[in-house]
Write an enzyme that holds these catalytic residues in place. Sequence first.
Site, PDB file in Angstrom:
ATOM      1  N   LYS B  45      18.271  35.750  50.315  1.00 29.10           N
ATOM      2  CA  LYS B  45      18.709  35.465  51.897  1.00 29.10           C
ATOM      3  C   LYS B  45      17.995  35.252  52.343  1.00 29.10           C
ATOM      4  O   LYS B  45      16.774  35.519  52.237  1.00 29.10           O
ATOM      5  CB  LYS B  45      19.475  36.934  52.447  1.00 29.10           C
ATOM      6  CG  LYS B  45      18.644  38.206  53.168  1.00 29.10           C
ATOM      7  CD  LYS B  45      19.749  38.614  53.713  1.00 29.10           C
ATOM      8  CE  LYS B  45      19.537  40.619  53.335  1.00 29.10           C
ATOM      9  NZ  LYS B  45      18.379  41.294  54.290  1.00 29.10           N
ATOM     10  N   ASN B  69      31.037  32.183  59.779  1.00 32.65           N
ATOM     11  CA  ASN B  69      30.047  32.921  59.948  1.00 32.65           C
ATOM     12  C   ASN B  69      28.870  33.053  60.810  1.00 32.65           C
ATOM     13  O   ASN B  69      28.441  31.373  60.996  1.00 32.65           O
ATOM     14  CB  ASN B  69      29.515  33.599  58.709  1.00 32.65           C
ATOM     15  CG  ASN B  69      28.580  32.670  58.188  1.00 32.65           C
ATOM     16  OD1 ASN B  69      27.080  33.357  59.053  1.00 32.65           O
ATOM     17  ND2 ASN B  69      28.699  31.760  57.799  1.00 32.65           N
ATOM     18  N   ILE B  71      26.063  34.903  61.104  1.00 34.36           N
ATOM     19  CA  ILE B  71      24.652  35.922  61.142  1.00 34.36           C
ATOM     20  C   ILE B  71      23.932  35.803  61.767  1.00 34.36           C
ATOM     21  O   ILE B  71      22.912  36.187  62.100  1.00 34.36           O
ATOM     22  CB  ILE B  71      24.998  35.680  59.231  1.00 34.36           C
ATOM     23  CG1 ILE B  71      25.970  36.316  58.376  1.00 34.36           C
ATOM     24  CG2 ILE B  71      23.874  37.323  59.128  1.00 34.36           C
ATOM     25  CD1 ILE B  71      27.689  37.025  58.759  1.00 34.36           C
ATOM     26  N   CYS B 130      18.399  25.076  60.133  1.00 28.87           N
ATOM     27  CA  CYS B 130      18.479  26.525  60.944  1.00 28.87           C
ATOM     28  C   CYS B 130      17.083  25.708  62.654  1.00 28.87           C
ATOM     29  O   CYS B 130      17.113  24.471  62.244  1.00 28.87           O
ATOM     30  CB  CYS B 130      17.438  27.543  60.643  1.00 28.87           C
ATOM     31  SG  CYS B 130      16.569  26.925  59.271  1.00 28.87           S
ATOM     32  N   LYS B 167      17.701  22.920  50.491  1.00 26.71           N
ATOM     33  CA  LYS B 167      18.993  23.145  51.335  1.00 26.71           C
ATOM     34  C   LYS B 167      19.120  22.031  52.071  1.00 26.71           C
ATOM     35  O   LYS B 167      19.092  22.660  53.439  1.00 26.71           O
ATOM     36  CB  LYS B 167      19.032  24.603  51.264  1.00 26.71           C
ATOM     37  CG  LYS B 167      20.384  24.640  51.738  1.00 26.71           C
ATOM     38  CD  LYS B 167      21.149  26.323  51.041  1.00 26.71           C
ATOM     39  CE  LYS B 167      22.324  26.734  51.772  1.00 26.71           C
ATOM     40  NZ  LYS B 167      22.836  28.387  51.281  1.00 26.71           N
ATOM     41  N   GLY B 246      29.903  25.775  48.022  1.00 26.28           N
ATOM     42  CA  GLY B 246      30.777  25.907  48.511  1.00 26.28           C
ATOM     43  C   GLY B 246      31.740  26.094  48.243  1.00 26.28           C
ATOM     44  O   GLY B 246      32.449  25.020  47.489  1.00 26.28           O
ATOM     45  N   GLY B 247      32.639  27.049  48.417  1.00 27.73           N
ATOM     46  CA  GLY B 247      34.149  27.145  46.984  1.00 27.73           C
ATOM     47  C   GLY B 247      33.787  27.015  46.421  1.00 27.73           C
ATOM     48  O   GLY B 247      35.676  27.282  46.103  1.00 27.73           O
TER      49      GLY B 247
HETATM   50  C1  LIG Z   1      28.143  35.226  55.062  1.00 25.91           C
HETATM   51  C2  LIG Z   1      27.215  34.280  55.099  1.00 25.91           C
HETATM   52  C3  LIG Z   1      25.822  34.047  55.265  1.00 25.91           C
HETATM   53  C4  LIG Z   1      24.876  33.001  54.626  1.00 25.91           C
HETATM   54  N1  LIG Z   1      23.768  33.288  54.637  1.00 25.91           N
HETATM   55  C5  LIG Z   1      23.184  32.289  54.157  1.00 25.91           C
HETATM   56  C6  LIG Z   1      20.985  32.161  54.591  1.00 25.91           C
HETATM   57  O1  LIG Z   1      20.963  33.135  54.756  1.00 25.91           O
HETATM   58  N2  LIG Z   1      21.141  30.828  53.730  1.00 25.91           N
HETATM   59  C7  LIG Z   1      21.973  30.069  53.716  1.00 25.91           C
HETATM   60  O2  LIG Z   1      20.750  29.135  53.604  1.00 25.91           O
HETATM   61  N3  LIG Z   1      22.573  30.027  53.916  1.00 25.91           N
HETATM   62  C8  LIG Z   1      23.717  30.845  54.133  1.00 25.91           C
HETATM   63  N4  LIG Z   1      24.833  30.303  53.981  1.00 25.91           N
HETATM   64  C9  LIG Z   1      25.481  30.049  53.070  1.00 25.91           C
HETATM   65  C10 LIG Z   1      25.390  29.783  51.360  1.00 25.91           C
HETATM   66  O3  LIG Z   1      24.682  30.305  50.902  1.00 25.91           O
HETATM   67  C11 LIG Z   1      26.317  28.650  50.864  1.00 25.91           C
HETATM   68  O4  LIG Z   1      25.723  27.844  51.181  1.00 25.91           O
HETATM   69  C12 LIG Z   1      27.381  28.424  51.878  1.00 25.91           C
HETATM   70  O5  LIG Z   1      28.420  29.960  52.399  1.00 25.91           O
HETATM   71  C13 LIG Z   1      28.598  27.806  51.251  1.00 25.91           C
HETATM   72  O6  LIG Z   1      29.321  28.835  50.324  1.00 25.91           O
HETATM   73  P1  LIG Z   1      30.656  29.049  49.190  1.00 25.91           P
HETATM   74  O7  LIG Z   1      31.704  28.527  50.035  1.00 25.91           O
HETATM   75  O8  LIG Z   1      31.201  30.125  47.815  1.00 25.91           O
HETATM   76  O9  LIG Z   1      29.873  31.105  50.539  1.00 25.91           O
HETATM   77  C14 LIG Z   1      25.316  31.892  54.197  1.00 25.91           C
HETATM   78  C15 LIG Z   1      26.677  31.782  53.971  1.00 25.91           C
HETATM   79  C16 LIG Z   1      27.779  33.023  53.766  1.00 25.91           C
HETATM   80  C17 LIG Z   1      29.451  32.887  54.050  1.00 25.91           C
END
Ligand SMILES: Cc1cc2nc3c(=O)[nH]c(=O)nc-3n(C[C@H](O)[C@H](O)[C@H](O)COP(=O)(O)O)c2cc1C
Lengths: 311, 311, 274, 274
Positions: B45, B69, B71, B130, B167, B246-247
């Site tokens: 994370k 989310n 967080i 961020c 990213k 992404g998904g």
């Molecule tokens: C609960 C949660 C926390 C996340 N925390 C971070 C993070 O700390 N740093 C980051 O670069 N992306 C974070 N993301 C984004 C994910 O790494 C990812 O880019 C995004 O969720 C898309 O992928 P997914 O659809 O497979 O979840 C977070 C996503 C979720 C759902």
Amino acid sequence: MFNFRTSLGQAEFENPIFTASGCAGSGKELAQFFDLTELGAVVTKSIMLKARSGRATPRMAETPSGMLNSIGLQGPGIDLFLEKDISWLRDQGARIVVSIAGESVEDYAVLARKLRAVQGISALEVNISCPNVENRGQVFACQPATARAAIEAVRRNIGGELPIIAKLTPDVTSIVEIAEEVVAAGADALALINTVLGMVIDTNTMRPKLAGKTGGLSGPAIRPVAVRAIYQVHEALPNVKILGMGGVASGRDAFELILAGASAVSVGTATFGNPTAVIKIKEELQTQLIAHGFDSLREAVGYAHRKDGNQ
Amino acid sequence: MFNFRTSLGQAEFENPIFTASGCAGSGKELAQFFDLTELGAVVTKSIMLKARSGRATPRMAETPSGMLNSIGLQGPGIDLFLEKDISWLRDQGARIVVSIAGESVEDYAVLARKLRAVQGISALEVNISCPNVENRGQVFACQPATARAAIEAVRRNIGGELPIIAKLTPDVTSIVEIAEEVVAAGADALALINTVLGMVIDTNTMRPKLAGKTGGLSGPAIRPVAVRAIYQVHEALPNVKILGMGGVASGRDAFELILAGASAVSVGTATFGNPTAVIKIKEELQTQLIAHGFDSLREAVGYAHRKDGNQ
Amino acid sequence: MAEIVSNKKVGAYHHIVFAVGELAKFAKPGNFVAIAVGGESSSMVLRRAFAIYRAFDRGTNGGLLEIVVAPHGAGSTWLTNQSVGFKVDLIAPLGTAFGIPTEPIRALLVGGGYGSAPLFGLSEVLKNRGCRVDMVLGASTAMKIYAPLDGKRSVSSLTITTEDGTTGITGKVTDVLPGIIETNQIDIIYSCGPMGMLEAINQIATDLGVVHQCAVEESMACGIGVCMTCVLPIRGEDGEIRMLRSCIDGPVVDGSSVIWNSKRQIPEGTWGAN
Amino acid sequence: MAEIVSNKKVGAYHHIVFAVGELAKFAKPGNFVAIAVGGESSSMVLRRAFAIYRAFDRGTNGGLLEIVVAPHGAGSTWLTNQSVGFKVDLIAPLGTAFGIPTEPIRALLVGGGYGSAPLFGLSEVLKNRGCRVDMVLGASTAMKIYAPLDGKRSVSSLTITTEDGTTGITGKVTDVLPGIIETNQIDIIYSCGPMGMLEAINQIATDLGVVHQCAVEESMACGIGVCMTCVLPIRGEDGEIRMLRSCIDGPVVDGSSVIWNSKRQIPEGTWGAN
Ligand SMILES: Cc1cc2nc3c(=O)[nH]c(=O)nc-3n(C[C@H](O)[C@H](O)[C@H](O)COP(=O)(O)O)c2cc1C
Ligand SMILES: Cc1cc2nc3c(=O)[nH]c(=O)nc-3n(C[C@H](O)[C@H](O)[C@H](O)COP(=O)(O)OP(=O)(O)OC[C@H]3O[C@@H](n4cnc5c(N)ncnc54)[C@H](O)[C@@H]3O)c2cc1C
Ligand SMILES: Cc1cc2nc3c(=O)[nH]c(=O)nc-3n(C[C@H](O)[C@H](O)[C@H](O)COP(=O)(O)OP(=O)(O)OC[C@H]3O[C@@H](n4cnc5c(N)ncnc54)[C@H](O)[C@@H]3O)c2cc1C
Ligand SMILES: Cc1cc2nc3c(=O)[nH]c(=O)nc-3n(C[C@H](O)[C@H](O)[C@H](O)COP(=O)(O)O)c2cc1C
Ligand code: FES
Ligand code: FES
């Protein structure tokens, strides 16, 4: 008596549930299922200056809780459209919002001139999410300057009567910035949001599924994006009315967009799954509003922004 | 023998399926379900300079085929993180990609310096989605100049060894423009995409559901946006490796991102629905690749862009 | 809502019967139904289209409507997994129907895979009009030939082809068509099946000067004419090529009017192409 | 995958039993299960958490696991609509369990709505340890009191409160707590129910100097500690307030350690707050 009326710019509507541009054909197709006067308004598919074949097929792909489309604005061109579709809709007694789209600033100007004297239109929705052939195919709504130019062209040519609703794309770094720009250029109201740019690759052919490669994502999948855009723009421009859309499939969903700041709500993709979705949504919305103690739709618009009470 | 290996910048990985940042805890939680060495890499994370409580609750809302989310980057800060989490992961024999996030350009520089000498890290993922406290909370990745500044700060301080994966957020007018900028600034590879900005309004309380109002949309709902972003960037910068996300919830989905141009794929939200999703996806992907006649993962990367055959 | 009253596996397909009440009486051979799939909280937002296999108007007892489904992706597989008693959200009848000749002419019905389904109802209508009906069904393999007993009985001759030779003649329907057309002096071909097959049949029909009506199958988002996703280029009586909606101007169209093999491109000269 | 072996409506709830095999033997009172909802093509991507009502380890016959579900939104409603024989995707046991005293002390179990479910299993464990167990259950109305006969029998006293007075004492559980605590000289309170109720109980426990263990209920995305959505502020032994995960550091937590009423804000002084 519950008051369901709403307005966008100077235009008044009996209720806030509209069809979404490009998702209701010419109106005739839906009229088989219900009376078009039940709608707040019929928003026509975006019409261009000349007849268009649209994009090659496949033009659609289903996605999780949504779909992509790349219709490419297929249509008969403004002249035939005015002759046939508009007069038919007028005969039905439907409230009409005409959506227009251009490939150049001049197109928008000409379209506005052609529409300024047309009877029976309540408002113009100006779809500026189209490629600008004069600017490397860049979408008008993606840049403040081109967005402004398109809306100015309509404003200058439409005369003082018809409200202009500028329809924006969410695919920008700051939708508030574009909103401010088009309002400054003369838009009376805003339509938020157009589809989100997406792509599906067919893992059998291993190529983009759509002939046009990318397409517009619509349906419930994008509702959180629509709510966010509407909320942000209403926060920045509380006096500018918003026609909200994006993934609305129930009265609850319409209510959500209204709480975010929409004064009316268009229903697109939901109609594909259920031809009478608009009517169902209208009824459910009214029930929800009354259940929450609202005497009128207007009181609920933007209610999620209220500062009182604990956050 | 099928070759599943992949690389991002100078870093090599046994297979292309990674966890997504923020979706795998510290690694320990998932290690109860499978051996972390089965993964291409664990992406940690995003870690910041100091300890962070993160945002208030509620921090999540389910949406159609997705979730929001906020967080707010809760975490222990870089020092505790290096002391505890990294050493634990290293002991497991896991491949580690460390994700960092800063509130200022200086933060990124300091984080890079703290990481440059750390053993056992394969790459740095630099989360620039961020808010920049020095620039009215504007997200770094939203503007070419701030995106560049953050990546340059890492590049200058990291030394020559560790590959930098920048990213990016899809919430920009042109993701290709930002991609070009960060590559020019020294990014070796790109991670596409971070979450899409969204909002849910609770129609019972009639307020935004999340305490932080807006949140990041993830899950299958955004997959078409991810595929589009990856496809566009791979088209523009075919030599820059992409870590796609992404998904992704199945081997088919991972394959779709790879065809679009991803050299590796991170799995986030799918893990919430199924703790062993990453393993399932890895196995399904390999099966798909072999079924389509590929001898190696590398051959499939960006295959949807091929020009031969009928379009 | 239409209740499933029967759901049986037949070869590679599922034969599903719905209680649809009054609307059965409006269904004509060639029409299709559109069914919502995945249940209440489905991630699939679009309906799936299925050709009507048969429809029975049973007055006060309520009508029945039958379809034949190939489990393919998530939507059709979901449908084939639903049990008797389950109620689906179904719209019907949609689209154009096969044109029925007023004279007792000689018709050849050609079906590919589940494309045979709408041909049996058509065959009955044609027989009632005094037409001679021959039928050719083809598929990749025996399991994918849908030809129920009573359906077989309704035609004068039935020829089956499979690519793997597991039943009937080894080959494609188009291998046998010219012979049958000539032998039986066919006046009109009605076809339903994959687009590639329809195109090949159309070539034969054109070469041999036989009228050809076919039911096309394009991806449809709405099925009711409002979305413009399902279009295909069709030459009108005025000679102009237009992108017409296969859901309301089709699925049954005149084979000779279609500009075939135009996926992924707009044919040159199409109205509004630029 | 766990097969539903029973699904019965009980008042406003559904009592559902799953065949879970071996894993029943690991379940402790306070633990929860996480179930995927909506079926194969569900638009709901997250599991739903349910407190374990009872678990039976039956050796080679396979274990049983029971939950009590209130049909609320789309996910729980879907679950209550599934029939016997249907297999759900279930992960269990998750989370912390109620701490069991080593001495035979006097325990008061307080449940709100379906929050009573995990208390019956707890009550049995406590009885086996020689504890006296009193119970107070409250809800808005009689239909929302979940108190099965055999459950009732396992406690020394059962007091019921409903806000509308349809059964038991009219009022809230907190109206009767002080009296019961005093009369029965309660050493420890175990509670499960809505957050507001837990907070009110905690106030009483603090005022009267009684230990309080409660099972909290926060929105959870993953249930296994990887997402950080389910946090709540908890003061550690070192005096520091941290945002801890209610799915792995909970759901059972020490009531006195929770910083209550902190939804929508981070309590001042929390570790890492800025
Ligand atoms: C609960 C949660 C926390 C996340 N925390 C971070 C993070 O700390 N740093 C980051 O670069 N992306 C974070 N993301 C984004 C994910 O790494 C990812 O880019 C995004 O969720 C898309 O992928 P997914 O659809 O497979 O979840 C977070 C996503 C979720 C759902
Ligand atoms: C007029 C018409 C008649 C049809 N009749 C039948 C029939 O009698 N029996 C039968 O089994 N199927 C028939 N189909 C195909 C059927 O509608 C579904 O498309 C097919 O079952 C695949 O859906 P899926 O959800 O399983 O697959 P998925 O691949 O998950 O579907 C994803 C999307 O692609 C579309 N799609 C996929 N394959 C096709 C296809 N071959 N044609 C059109 N769209 C497609 C789907 O409709 C859906 O929108 C017909 C289609 C049309 C347009
Ligand atoms: C540890 C724990 C134990 C639980 N035990 C039970 C139980 O024994 N019986 C029971 O009926 N329910 C229980 N719940 C609540 C249950 O998990 C579901 O949240 C609830 O059934 C609503 O889900 P839905 O899909 O019907 O509603 P929706 O409103 O559609 O849910 C949308 C989202 O919000 C979340 N959500 C909604 N309400 C709640 C809530 N009250 N608490 C937490 N998250 C919520 C859902 O989990 C989901 O992610 C428990 C929750 C937790 C965290
Ligand atoms: C098939 C289809 C065609 C569309 N055509 C247009 C159009 O012509 N003009 C326009 O402004 N928007 C068009 N849209 C966008 C919709 O009007 C609407 O903004 C978008 O789909 C989001 O709403 P929804 O999720 O309710 O569909 C189209 C959308 C779809 C799905
Ligand atoms: S499927 Fe929508 S117009 Fe044909
Ligand atoms: S629910 Fe994900 S960390 Fe607790």
